[in-house]
Design an enzyme around this catalytic site. Sequence first.
Site, PDB file in Angstrom:
ATOM      1  N   GLY A  27       0.788  -1.243   0.000  1.00  0.00           N
ATOM      2  CA  GLY A  27       0.000   0.000   0.000  1.00  0.00           C
ATOM      3  C   GLY A  27       0.811   1.279   0.000  1.00  0.00           C
ATOM      4  O   GLY A  27       0.312   2.330   0.414  1.00  0.00           O
ATOM      5  N   SER A  28       2.059   1.230  -0.531  1.00  0.00           N
ATOM      6  CA  SER A  28       2.834   2.478  -0.512  1.00  0.00           C
ATOM      7  C   SER A  28       2.250   3.515  -1.466  1.00  0.00           C
ATOM      8  O   SER A  28       2.334   4.723  -1.207  1.00  0.00           O
ATOM      9  CB  SER A  28       4.318   2.220  -0.814  1.00  0.00           C
ATOM     10  OG  SER A  28       4.505   1.867  -2.160  1.00  0.00           O
ATOM     11  N   ASN A  29       1.646   3.079  -2.574  1.00  0.00           N
ATOM     12  CA  ASN A  29       0.990   4.054  -3.462  1.00  0.00           C
ATOM     13  C   ASN A  29      -0.253   4.634  -2.804  1.00  0.00           C
ATOM     14  O   ASN A  29      -0.542   5.825  -2.971  1.00  0.00           O
ATOM     15  CB  ASN A  29       0.662   3.422  -4.818  1.00  0.00           C
ATOM     16  CG  ASN A  29       1.860   3.413  -5.740  1.00  0.00           C
ATOM     17  OD1 ASN A  29       2.263   4.452  -6.250  1.00  0.00           O
ATOM     18  ND2 ASN A  29       2.470   2.245  -5.907  1.00  0.00           N
ATOM     19  N   ARG A 106      -5.598  -8.526  -8.674  1.00  0.00           N
ATOM     20  CA  ARG A 106      -6.693  -9.266  -9.315  1.00  0.00           C
ATOM     21  C   ARG A 106      -7.010  -8.606 -10.646  1.00  0.00           C
ATOM     22  O   ARG A 106      -7.013  -7.377 -10.740  1.00  0.00           O
ATOM     23  CB  ARG A 106      -7.975  -9.234  -8.460  1.00  0.00           C
ATOM     24  CG  ARG A 106      -7.846  -9.725  -7.056  1.00  0.00           C
ATOM     25  CD  ARG A 106      -7.580 -11.193  -6.955  1.00  0.00           C
ATOM     26  NE  ARG A 106      -8.516 -12.005  -7.728  1.00  0.00           N
ATOM     27  CZ  ARG A 106      -8.314 -13.295  -8.012  1.00  0.00           C
ATOM     28  NH1 ARG A 106      -7.225 -13.891  -7.605  1.00  0.00           N
ATOM     29  NH2 ARG A 106      -9.196 -13.975  -8.695  1.00  0.00           N
ATOM     30  N   LEU A 108      -9.627  -7.378 -13.402  1.00  0.00           N
ATOM     31  CA  LEU A 108     -11.028  -6.943 -13.359  1.00  0.00           C
ATOM     32  C   LEU A 108     -11.638  -7.164 -14.736  1.00  0.00           C
ATOM     33  O   LEU A 108     -10.998  -6.906 -15.757  1.00  0.00           O
ATOM     34  CB  LEU A 108     -11.098  -5.470 -12.958  1.00  0.00           C
ATOM     35  CG  LEU A 108     -10.598  -5.197 -11.535  1.00  0.00           C
ATOM     36  CD1 LEU A 108     -10.351  -3.711 -11.316  1.00  0.00           C
ATOM     37  CD2 LEU A 108     -11.586  -5.738 -10.505  1.00  0.00           C
ATOM     38  N   ASN A 122      -4.702   2.502 -12.971  1.00  0.00           N
ATOM     39  CA  ASN A 122      -3.707   1.599 -12.393  1.00  0.00           C
ATOM     40  C   ASN A 122      -2.338   2.236 -12.545  1.00  0.00           C
ATOM     41  O   ASN A 122      -2.106   3.033 -13.458  1.00  0.00           O
ATOM     42  CB  ASN A 122      -3.732   0.251 -13.119  1.00  0.00           C
ATOM     43  CG  ASN A 122      -2.783  -0.751 -12.508  1.00  0.00           C
ATOM     44  OD1 ASN A 122      -2.644  -0.828 -11.268  1.00  0.00           O
ATOM     45  ND2 ASN A 122      -2.110  -1.534 -13.335  1.00  0.00           N
ATOM     46  N   HIS A 124       1.700   1.097 -12.979  1.00  0.00           N
ATOM     47  CA  HIS A 124       2.482  -0.091 -13.344  1.00  0.00           C
ATOM     48  C   HIS A 124       3.965   0.279 -13.403  1.00  0.00           C
ATOM     49  O   HIS A 124       4.314   1.338 -13.947  1.00  0.00           O
ATOM     50  CB  HIS A 124       2.006  -0.626 -14.707  1.00  0.00           C
ATOM     51  CG  HIS A 124       2.714  -1.866 -15.119  1.00  0.00           C
ATOM     52  ND1 HIS A 124       2.386  -3.109 -14.606  1.00  0.00           N
ATOM     53  CD2 HIS A 124       3.757  -2.065 -15.958  1.00  0.00           C
ATOM     54  CE1 HIS A 124       3.190  -4.021 -15.129  1.00  0.00           C
ATOM     55  NE2 HIS A 124       4.039  -3.411 -15.953  1.00  0.00           N
ATOM     56  N   ASP A 160      -2.924  -4.513 -18.340  1.00  0.00           N
ATOM     57  CA  ASP A 160      -1.945  -3.423 -18.471  1.00  0.00           C
ATOM     58  C   ASP A 160      -1.922  -2.799 -19.867  1.00  0.00           C
ATOM     59  O   ASP A 160      -0.860  -2.410 -20.369  1.00  0.00           O
ATOM     60  CB  ASP A 160      -0.528  -3.937 -18.106  1.00  0.00           C
ATOM     61  CG  ASP A 160      -0.440  -4.387 -16.651  1.00  0.00           C
ATOM     62  OD1 ASP A 160      -1.189  -3.847 -15.822  1.00  0.00           O
ATOM     63  OD2 ASP A 160       0.371  -5.278 -16.357  1.00  0.00           O
ATOM     64  N   GLU A 189       6.579   6.450  -9.035  1.00  0.00           N
ATOM     65  CA  GLU A 189       5.141   6.120  -8.945  1.00  0.00           C
ATOM     66  C   GLU A 189       4.456   7.004  -7.909  1.00  0.00           C
ATOM     67  O   GLU A 189       3.340   7.482  -8.122  1.00  0.00           O
ATOM     68  CB  GLU A 189       4.941   4.655  -8.529  1.00  0.00           C
ATOM     69  CG  GLU A 189       5.382   3.632  -9.551  1.00  0.00           C
ATOM     70  CD  GLU A 189       5.177   2.209  -9.043  1.00  0.00           C
ATOM     71  OE1 GLU A 189       4.173   1.950  -8.363  1.00  0.00           O
ATOM     72  OE2 GLU A 189       6.037   1.352  -9.318  1.00  0.00           O
TER      73      GLU A 189
HETATM   74  C1  GRF Z   1       3.731  -1.047  -7.437  1.00  0.00           C
HETATM   75  O1  GRF Z   1       5.026  -1.253  -7.930  1.00  0.00           O
HETATM   76  C2  GRF Z   1       2.753  -0.853  -8.572  1.00  0.00           C
HETATM   77  O2  GRF Z   1       3.348  -0.290  -9.689  1.00  0.00           O
HETATM   78  C3  GRF Z   1       2.339  -2.272  -8.890  1.00  0.00           C
HETATM   79  O3  GRF Z   1       2.285  -2.927  -7.643  1.00  0.00           O
HETATM   80  C4  GRF Z   1       3.163  -2.270  -6.732  1.00  0.00           C
HETATM   81  C5  GRF Z   1       2.317  -1.899  -5.555  1.00  0.00           C
HETATM   82  O4  GRF Z   1       3.080  -1.378  -4.521  1.00  0.00           O
HETATM   83  N1  GRF Z   1       1.079  -2.289  -9.599  1.00  0.00           N
HETATM   84  P1  GRF Z   1       2.341  -0.742  -3.267  1.00  0.00           P
HETATM   85  O5  GRF Z   1       1.416  -1.801  -2.695  1.00  0.00           O
HETATM   86  O6  GRF Z   1       1.602   0.463  -3.726  1.00  0.00           O
HETATM   87  O7  GRF Z   1       3.448  -0.412  -2.306  1.00  0.00           O
END
Ligand code: GRF
Length: 229
Positions: A27-29, A106, A108, A122, A124, A160, A189
């Site tokens: 969940g860092s994003n 997952r 979708l 999303n 990526h 993707d 990101e």
């Molecule tokens: C990230 O590298 C994102 O690009 C990919 O999954 C990873 C998720 O990282 N889709 P986080 O859970 O947001 O830390």
Amino acid sequence: MTSDPAVAKSVEKSSVPLIGVLISGRGSNLGAILVAIREARLRARVAVVISNRAEAPGLALARAAGVETLVLSHRGYADRAAYDDVLIEALGARRVQLVCLAGFMRRLGPAFCEAFPNAVLNVHPSLLPAFPGLDAQRQALEHGARISGATVHLVTPELDAGPIVLQEAVPVLDSDTPESLADRILAVEHRLYPEAIGRLLAGGWHIEGRRVVFEAQDVSLPAGRASDR
Ligand code: GRF
């Protein structure tokens, strides 16, 4: 317009765009989105964070920020579409305007994408269309790519492959491991995703074929590098 401050405040609150974030892990994003909102770099409110895994560390981030969390396991459904319906219902009930996948592991299906037309995003860890799917950083290294990066794209049922919203390049170093490359891409990101969310929520864009065209915004350079122009 109202002169009653309490009413004005509630009107203002209700007009903040609602987003839903789907996670499966770290969940860092999600964290970067929450920080961008807190620092007023992103005008939005996370209405709900949904994880398909109860043990996802990202859930704690959401709870710490006072955001509603739901654990909706994908197990036990007859097929993918039945699980998608449960997600659609939960997000729809919270009136989210944009669904942000942030490490949601997952696929979708078409019904989900149709329920939120051009409103599922999303992030990526490669410059799509290069290196879709799992282990994108390892794929880039093993291919010998000199440049990889991060892509924020609209989600379509094909993996993707949806229209690209923002991208930024990250050089691949001779000394890189998949982990070191992933760390540098992740830092990008964390900046790019909130920026893309904000640009989409701001409106003034449309889709032409596969292209996301921003009518009044120049995304040919990331906003952080506006001084390069
Ligand atoms: C990230 O590298 C994102 O690009 C990919 O999954 C990873 C998720 O990282 N889709 P986080 O859970 O947001 O830390």
